[in-house]
Write an enzyme that holds these catalytic residues in place. Structure first.
Site, PDB file in Angstrom:
ATOM      1  N   THR A  25     -62.738 -46.376  -7.255  1.00  0.00           N
ATOM      2  CA  THR A  25     -63.929 -46.244  -8.178  1.00  0.00           C
ATOM      3  C   THR A  25     -65.082 -47.059  -8.220  1.00  0.00           C
ATOM      4  O   THR A  25     -64.896 -48.146  -7.962  1.00  0.00           O
ATOM      5  CB  THR A  25     -62.997 -46.397  -9.721  1.00  0.00           C
ATOM      6  OG1 THR A  25     -62.197 -45.347  -9.782  1.00  0.00           O
ATOM      7  CG2 THR A  25     -64.105 -46.407 -10.823  1.00  0.00           C
ATOM      8  N   HIS A 178     -53.710 -37.371  -9.181  1.00  0.00           N
ATOM      9  CA  HIS A 178     -53.718 -38.625  -9.688  1.00  0.00           C
ATOM     10  C   HIS A 178     -52.597 -38.783 -10.710  1.00  0.00           C
ATOM     11  O   HIS A 178     -52.844 -38.565 -11.945  1.00  0.00           O
ATOM     12  CB  HIS A 178     -54.997 -39.279 -10.440  1.00  0.00           C
ATOM     13  CG  HIS A 178     -55.053 -40.617 -10.261  1.00  0.00           C
ATOM     14  ND1 HIS A 178     -54.056 -41.484 -10.350  1.00  0.00           N
ATOM     15  CD2 HIS A 178     -56.154 -41.427 -10.440  1.00  0.00           C
ATOM     16  CE1 HIS A 178     -54.436 -42.421 -10.513  1.00  0.00           C
ATOM     17  NE2 HIS A 178     -55.677 -42.681 -10.500  1.00  0.00           N
ATOM     18  N   ASN A 181     -51.114 -45.304 -11.924  1.00  0.00           N
ATOM     19  CA  ASN A 181     -51.831 -46.213 -12.218  1.00  0.00           C
ATOM     20  C   ASN A 181     -52.061 -46.087 -13.913  1.00  0.00           C
ATOM     21  O   ASN A 181     -53.021 -46.440 -14.370  1.00  0.00           O
ATOM     22  CB  ASN A 181     -53.307 -46.440 -11.750  1.00  0.00           C
ATOM     23  CG  ASN A 181     -53.207 -46.756 -10.213  1.00  0.00           C
ATOM     24  OD1 ASN A 181     -52.155 -47.655  -9.963  1.00  0.00           O
ATOM     25  ND2 ASN A 181     -54.045 -46.532  -9.454  1.00  0.00           N
ATOM     26  N   TYR A 183     -52.351 -43.545 -15.930  1.00  0.00           N
ATOM     27  CA  TYR A 183     -53.357 -42.671 -16.121  1.00  0.00           C
ATOM     28  C   TYR A 183     -52.516 -41.402 -17.071  1.00  0.00           C
ATOM     29  O   TYR A 183     -51.219 -41.655 -17.236  1.00  0.00           O
ATOM     30  CB  TYR A 183     -54.384 -41.965 -15.579  1.00  0.00           C
ATOM     31  CG  TYR A 183     -55.409 -43.406 -15.210  1.00  0.00           C
ATOM     32  CD1 TYR A 183     -55.240 -43.883 -13.866  1.00  0.00           C
ATOM     33  CD2 TYR A 183     -56.407 -43.725 -16.105  1.00  0.00           C
ATOM     34  CE1 TYR A 183     -56.072 -44.877 -13.474  1.00  0.00           C
ATOM     35  CE2 TYR A 183     -57.212 -44.959 -15.715  1.00  0.00           C
ATOM     36  CZ  TYR A 183     -56.980 -45.211 -14.532  1.00  0.00           C
ATOM     37  OH  TYR A 183     -57.706 -46.365 -14.240  1.00  0.00           O
ATOM     38  N   ASN A 238     -53.016 -50.682 -16.128  1.00  0.00           N
ATOM     39  CA  ASN A 238     -53.329 -50.208 -17.497  1.00  0.00           C
ATOM     40  C   ASN A 238     -52.187 -50.086 -18.362  1.00  0.00           C
ATOM     41  O   ASN A 238     -51.896 -49.162 -19.183  1.00  0.00           O
ATOM     42  CB  ASN A 238     -53.655 -48.643 -17.112  1.00  0.00           C
ATOM     43  CG  ASN A 238     -55.255 -48.585 -16.523  1.00  0.00           C
ATOM     44  OD1 ASN A 238     -55.934 -49.308 -16.809  1.00  0.00           O
ATOM     45  ND2 ASN A 238     -55.196 -48.091 -15.275  1.00  0.00           N
TER      46      ASN A 238
HETATM   47  C1  LIG Z   1     -59.187 -44.666 -10.869  1.00  0.00           C
HETATM   48  C2  LIG Z   1     -58.805 -46.127 -10.676  1.00  0.00           C
HETATM   49  C3  LIG Z   1     -57.329 -46.208 -10.538  1.00  0.00           C
HETATM   50  O1  LIG Z   1     -56.594 -45.382  -9.974  1.00  0.00           O
HETATM   51  O2  LIG Z   1     -56.818 -47.576 -10.647  1.00  0.00           O
HETATM   52  C4  LIG Z   1     -59.600 -47.218 -11.044  1.00  0.00           C
HETATM   53  C5  LIG Z   1     -60.514 -46.961 -12.265  1.00  0.00           C
HETATM   54  C6  LIG Z   1     -61.320 -48.218 -12.600  1.00  0.00           C
HETATM   55  C7  LIG Z   1     -61.240 -49.152 -11.674  1.00  0.00           C
HETATM   56  C8  LIG Z   1     -60.447 -49.475 -10.673  1.00  0.00           C
HETATM   57  C9  LIG Z   1     -59.603 -48.291 -10.242  1.00  0.00           C
END
Ligand SMILES: C=C(C(=O)O)c1ccccc1
Length: 373
Positions: A25, A178, A181, A183, A238
């Site tokens: 990102t 994806h 992480n 999400y 996250n």
């Molecule tokens: C898409 C990201 C991920 O998969 O960790 C991400 C998002 C914001 C900053 C760093 C990485």
């Protein structure tokens, strides 16, 4: 014995080498539209065996950070077409990472400034990136999400299908789902997040249901040979966690084995942190994970990631622990990373201050070897 520098066929995609640019990102696509600077950035790095784009939102609801690109407007798809054309002209291969952030978002970024969505209404102890009115970027606490209604889930699955089709029409060689992480897909998988009591919550089978509905619809739309997936069994990124990652992700990879996917991308350990990071009572066994996948009939290429240096990457492929290695930060600072690894040449040091947001500085201005007089 394979080498990191050998070609490899991953499903329908032929790669010139096994060095992959990990999704990164960079927050340099205002309006979620890829621009000419983005074209230059990816074109510069086209000698990678495979480029995986930065995480790219499948819809406005799937957007969680300012100035990240999307796959849902005509302008964005036209912008991506310029990227894929340039990468192909330079002899490269590129897939787009398809992203729905779920709860890792902010009301400022959501349609009608609504709440972000997730498996459950549990706010993540995490931050997202916003661009202020004066154009400066800053990190902000993620907003409290609402739990998706059962009736909303088929619509999100359809969003994934449409985005996958749009990706191929925009010239991508494939897509990466994806599922890592913390999400949205990970928010269904992890039991510390998913508190649902319907068919998408509780048992491992139920928590993985959303993931397999996404895999199903995308592989049916564009073919499994153009579909990869990224998972992160023990990352705390996250605010993701699950006390029993080994049975959870063993079930996931055994299910993925039923599809002839292009590749499985594993973030080992804590994203951007130690590869031996542990969640649950014992260290995660990545070798056992791959064995479970292969014993279930899985044949996709195995891609590893997270802080590998040159020798570790060479050893991982030569010793058969991986088919591909994805590099993140080294590709930020070294557009010609493949050449530098081949020659064992010194690497440019990435400038953390310019990772997120901004323009050419720290993005397209890192010198390649031949430019260093
Ligand atoms: C898409 C990201 C991920 O998969 O960790 C991400 C998002 C914001 C900053 C760093 C990485």
């Amino acid at each position: 014995m394979a080498s990191l520098f050998d070609p490899i066929q991953i499903g329908d995609i032929a790669l010139a080498n096994r060095i992959v640019m990990a999704p990164l990102t960079r927050n340099r696509s205002p309006g979620a539209v890829p621009n000419t600077l983005n074209v230059t950035y990816y074109e510069q790095r086209a000698s990678a065996g495979l480029l995986i784009t930065e995480a790219t939102a499948i819809t406005h609801q799937g957007q969680g950070y300012a100035d990240v690109p999307g796959l849902y407007s005509k302008e964005a798809l036209d912008g991506w077409k310029k990227v894929t054309d340039a990468v192909h002209k330079a002899g490269g291969k590129v897939v787009v990472q398809m992203w729905h952030v779920g709860r890792i978002s902010h009301t400022d970024l959501q349609p009608n400034n609504g709440k972000p969505v997730s498996s459950s209404a549990i706010r993540a102890k995490s931050k997202t990136y916003l661009v202020n009115e004066d154009g400066t970027g800053s990190f902000a606490e993620t907003s409290e999400p609402r739990a998706l209604e059962l009736s909303e889930i088929p619509g999100i699955i359809e969003d994934y299908r449409k985005a996958a089709r749009a990706a191929i029409d925009a010239g991508f060689d494939g897509v990466e789902i994806h599922a890592a992480n913390g999400y949205l897909i990970d928010q269904f998988l992890r039991s510390d997040i998913n508190q649902r009591t319907d068919q998408y919550g509780g048992s491992i089978e139920n928590r993985a249901r959303f993931l397999f509905e996404v895999v199903d619809v995308i592989t049916k739309e564009i073919g499994a040979g153009r579909t990869g997936i990224r998972i992160s069994p023990v990352t705390p990124a996250n605010d993701a966690s699950d006390p029993q990652p080994q049975p959870l992700f063993t079930y996931v990879v055994e299910g993925l084995a039923k599809y002839s996917l292009s590749y499985i991308h594993i973030i080992e350990g804590a994203t951007g942190g130690p590869r031996d990071f542990q969640q649950g009572e014992k260290p995660f066994d990545y070798k056992a994970l791959r064995t479970a996948y292969e014993q279930a009939g899985g044949k996709a290429a195995w891609m590893v990631n997270n802080g590998y240096d040159r020798q570790e990457a060479i050893d991982a492929v030569e010793q058969g622990r991986a088919d591909l290695v994805a590099f993140g930060k080294p590709f930020i600072a070294n557009p010609d990373l493949v050449e530098r690894l081949k020659e064992n040449a010194p690497l440019n040091t990435p400038d953390q201050a310019t990772f997120y947001g901004g323009g050419a500085k720290g993005y397209t201005d890192y010198p390649a070897l031949e430019q260093v007089a």
